[in-house]
Design an enzyme around this catalytic site. Structure first.
Site, PDB file in Angstrom:
ATOM      1  N   HIS A   1       0.832  -1.209   0.000  1.00  0.00           N
ATOM      2  CA  HIS A   1       0.000   0.000   0.000  1.00  0.00           C
ATOM      3  C   HIS A   1       0.861   1.251   0.000  1.00  0.00           C
ATOM      4  CE1 HIS A   1      -3.898  -1.765   0.187  1.00  0.00           C
ATOM      5  NE2 HIS A   1      -3.525  -2.565   1.160  1.00  0.00           N
TER       6      HIS A   1
ATOM      7  N   ARG B   1      -9.745  -1.077 -22.520  1.00  0.00           N
ATOM      8  CA  ARG B   1      -9.605  -2.313 -23.308  1.00  0.00           C
ATOM      9  C   ARG B   1      -9.789  -3.507 -22.379  1.00  0.00           C
ATOM     10  NH1 ARG B   1      -5.621   1.100 -26.250  1.00  0.00           N
ATOM     11  NH2 ARG B   1      -5.917   0.787 -28.479  1.00  0.00           N
TER      12      ARG B   1
ATOM     13  N   ARG C   1     -14.893  -1.128 -23.412  1.00  0.00           N
ATOM     14  CA  ARG C   1     -15.105  -1.880 -24.648  1.00  0.00           C
ATOM     15  C   ARG C   1     -15.175  -3.353 -24.278  1.00  0.00           C
ATOM     16  NH1 ARG C   1     -10.553  -1.735 -29.089  1.00  0.00           N
ATOM     17  NH2 ARG C   1      -9.440  -3.049 -27.638  1.00  0.00           N
TER      18      ARG C   1
ATOM     19  N   GLU D   1     -14.381   0.791 -36.886  1.00  0.00           N
ATOM     20  CA  GLU D   1     -12.999   0.440 -37.204  1.00  0.00           C
ATOM     21  C   GLU D   1     -12.909  -0.511 -38.401  1.00  0.00           C
ATOM     22  OE1 GLU D   1     -11.114  -1.392 -33.800  1.00  0.00           O
ATOM     23  OE2 GLU D   1     -12.891  -2.539 -33.283  1.00  0.00           O
TER      24      GLU D   1
ATOM     25  N   ASP E   1      -7.272  -0.071 -36.393  1.00  0.00           N
ATOM     26  CA  ASP E   1      -7.793  -1.126 -37.265  1.00  0.00           C
ATOM     27  C   ASP E   1      -8.372  -0.551 -38.552  1.00  0.00           C
ATOM     28  OD1 ASP E   1      -7.210  -3.595 -36.057  1.00  0.00           O
ATOM     29  OD2 ASP E   1      -8.675  -3.163 -34.490  1.00  0.00           O
TER      30      ASP E   1
ATOM     31  N   ARG F   1      -1.394  -4.430 -39.357  1.00  0.00           N
ATOM     32  CA  ARG F   1      -0.765  -3.474 -38.435  1.00  0.00           C
ATOM     33  C   ARG F   1       0.404  -4.067 -37.655  1.00  0.00           C
ATOM     34  NH1 ARG F   1      -5.695  -2.555 -34.010  1.00  0.00           N
ATOM     35  NH2 ARG F   1      -4.144  -2.041 -32.472  1.00  0.00           N
TER      36      ARG F   1
ATOM     37  N   CYS G   1     -10.773   6.880 -30.685  1.00  0.00           N
ATOM     38  CA  CYS G   1      -9.979   6.311 -29.592  1.00  0.00           C
ATOM     39  C   CYS G   1      -8.743   5.592 -30.121  1.00  0.00           C
ATOM     40  CB  CYS G   1     -10.812   5.393 -28.721  1.00  0.00           C
ATOM     41  SG  CYS G   1     -11.419   3.943 -29.594  1.00  0.00           S
TER      42      CYS G   1
END
Ligand code: PEP
Ligand code: MG
Length: 541
Positions: free
Chosen positions: A188, A293, A329, A426, A450, A460, A497
């Site tokens: 912590h 994501r 997403r 995309e 994409d 890609r 995004c």
């Protein structure tokens, strides 16, 4: 000059005098007591005061480091009142007829030894917590102040280890850095150091004779210089100055609106891959999360993550964002993001393979995620976004599934929020039918990574084609324009995004096109804010 190394918890340079921090070594004496009833009352009062202190600390920590990091003080308050702990103290006072300080200290030692000996890491870590609460109780009983006075000058704290309560009680203004011998990067205290933006090193062999000496913490290389020579000092001062200048320049933009000179507001959000990235989002003052994501939760795991573990992750992010939008997403697995336990058949072209289609085929996986998301939406401002869409039919099927999950939750009386639903644009197909898709959802988020690969037919991942993978291609820019126009005509707000959203050379173009939202990596938020505030949304105005 002495030079030692450790593991860096937070990057940055700190220069200042060392304060060697020794725990309030409590030489607790064993004193024989006749009146055990009065001693028990002293203990009960101290316990009450400890709970009050911890509740105050919790409130302070929530403000400074957020609810999630402050939770440790809630746990401490519970431990102070824990039945086993209390029984042990009372039993020692009564049977041994001893002072409360001694009974507390012995209980603390016994329990922390017991926890340390356990195999489970979670319980091992609780040993430090038991010690911490026992010290607090002894301090209260003996009338000592909790927390150490750091003096008037800013200092670098060197300590064997630091308990979270010690860390949070320190005056942040005076704290330049931590250097400790023990403690893990997930403790912590390390989390607090990161959240407080303080350079910190762990695993350093510390020495008491350093106390009062000038030192430098280099959080970039994990080096601790004690009595640095002139050259090291000036080098570090230079680096510190550069860091500061860059930060200050951008820090001035924190709290400022993302608004153009002619008054158009842009939602400037951040992209994350997991719960831990929220710190960066908050530190960089993003107005929301435009892309979580979620597949990283699946990739980190050896098996399908449970509804509960997903729920906790989404809830934590939503709570930490405190009402700001969090767009999650849904699972976007496939291509470079593979998890063995999905047992997917070999695909010749995984980038053109299953992807979101898995969710429509294996609705059990999809429903688990949706349930977790909907439940978490009761704790913040969650929106759900679906990747790799190519047809209206798909969106309708997804919406049917969402509806059925909501109905299940209704039957069981489980609350959920009023969520927005959106899709990623995309694929070229989605762009071409964006007018129809816009009728189905609340928002679009353009995935330029994409969209570029599918439009230009360039993988890609293929490094050899990197030089022709051109997101600035006029086809891509036209597609973005078309998506924005169709979205707006049919009642959708539109964002970007993909990585292109953070390209400062295109911010003006996107804003002129009418983009509503840009979601970028946290460190790009302030640089993009700077541009937004310097441009106009309307051409030739
Ligand atoms: C994109 O494709 O632009 C995107 C944001 O999603 P990912 O990079 O995760 O595929
Ligand atoms: Mg994508």
């Amino acid at each position: 000059m002495e030079k030692v190394t450790g593991k860096s918890i937070f990057k940055g340079i700190a220069i200042g005098k060392i304060l060697f921090y020794k725990k309030g070594e409590q030489s607790v004496k064993r004193i024989r007591i006749e009146d055990t009833k009065t001693e028990i009352k002293r203990y009960e009062d101290a316990k009450e005061k400890a709970v009050e202190q911890l509740n105050e600390l919790y409130k302070k920590a929530v403000k400074e480091v957020g609810e999630m990091n402050a939770a440790v003080f809630e746990v401490h308050a519970m431990m102070v009142q824990d039945g086993d702990y209390v029984d042990s103290v009372l039993n020692i006072i009564e049977t041994q007829q001893v002072n409360a300080e001694y009974a507390v200290a012995i209980t603390g030692d016994n329990l922390s030894e017991m926890f340390s000996a356990m195999d489970d890491d979670y319980f091992k870590a609780r040993a430090a917590d038991v010690k911490d609460i026992s010290e607090r109780l002894v301090n209260i009983l003996s009338g000592k102040e909790s927390g150490k006075n750091l003096g008037d000058d800013p200092i670098i704290i060197v300590a064997d280890d630091l308990a979270p309560s010690e860390t949070v009680q320190m005056d942040k203004e005076k704290l330049l850095a931590f250097v400790t011998e023990h403690g893990s990067s997930n403790s912590h205290t390390a989390i607090l150091a990161r959240t407080m933006n303080i350079p910190a090193l762990i695993g350093v062999n510390i020495r008491e004779e350093w106390d009062g000496k000038l030192a430098v913490v280099d959080g970039y290389s994990g080096t601790f210089y004690i009595e640095p020579d002139g050259q090291t000092l000036s080098q570090m001062e230079k680096q510190q100055k550069e860091d500061l200048e860059a930060k200050e320049l951008l820090q001035k933009l924190k709290g400022e609106e993302d608004i153009t000179l002619d008054g158009r507001k842009i939602k400037l959000y951040a992209n994350i891959g997991g719960v831990k990235d929220v710190t960066g989002v908050l530190a960089n003052d993003a107005a929301g999360i435009g892309l979580f994501r979620s597949e990283f939760l699946y990739l980190e795991s050896d098996d399908y993550p449970s509804e509960e573990s997903q729920f906790q992750a989404y809830k934590t992010v939503a709570e930490n964002m405190a009402g700001k939008k969090v767009i999650v997403r849904t699972l976007d697995i496939g291509a470079d993001k593979q998890a063995d336990y999905f047992n997917l058949d070999h695909e010749e072209n995984p980038a053109m393979g299953c992807a979101i289609r898995i969710c429509l085929e294996r609705t059990d996986i999809f429903k688990t995620q949706l349930r977790a998301l909907l439940r978490a939406s009761a704790f913040g401002n969650i929106a759900i976004m679906y990747p790799m869409i190519i047809s209206v039919d798909e969106v309708r099927k997804i919406k049917e599934i969402v509806k059925s999950v909501k109905e299940e939750l209704d039957v069981n009386g489980v609350p959920y929020g009023d969520i927005e639903q959106g899709i990623m644009i995309e694929t070229p197909a989605a762009v071409m039918i964006s007018d129809l898709l816009a009728e189905e959802v609340d928002f679009f988020s353009i995935g330029t990574n994409d969209l570029t690969q599918y439009t230009l037919a360039i993988d890609r991942q293929n490094m050899k084609l990197d030089n022709i993978y051109d997101s600035h291609h006029p086809a891509i820019l036209r597609m973005i324009q078309m998506t924005i126009e169709n979205g707006h005509k049919h009642g959708c707000w539109v964002g970007i995004c993909g990585e292109l959203g953070a390209d400062p050379t295109l911010t003006q173009t996107f804003v002129e096109m009418g983009i509503d939202e840009l979601s970028v990596s946290p460190t790009f938020v302030l640089p993009i804010r700077k541009i937004i505030r310097e441009i106009k949304a309307r051409k030739n105005d």
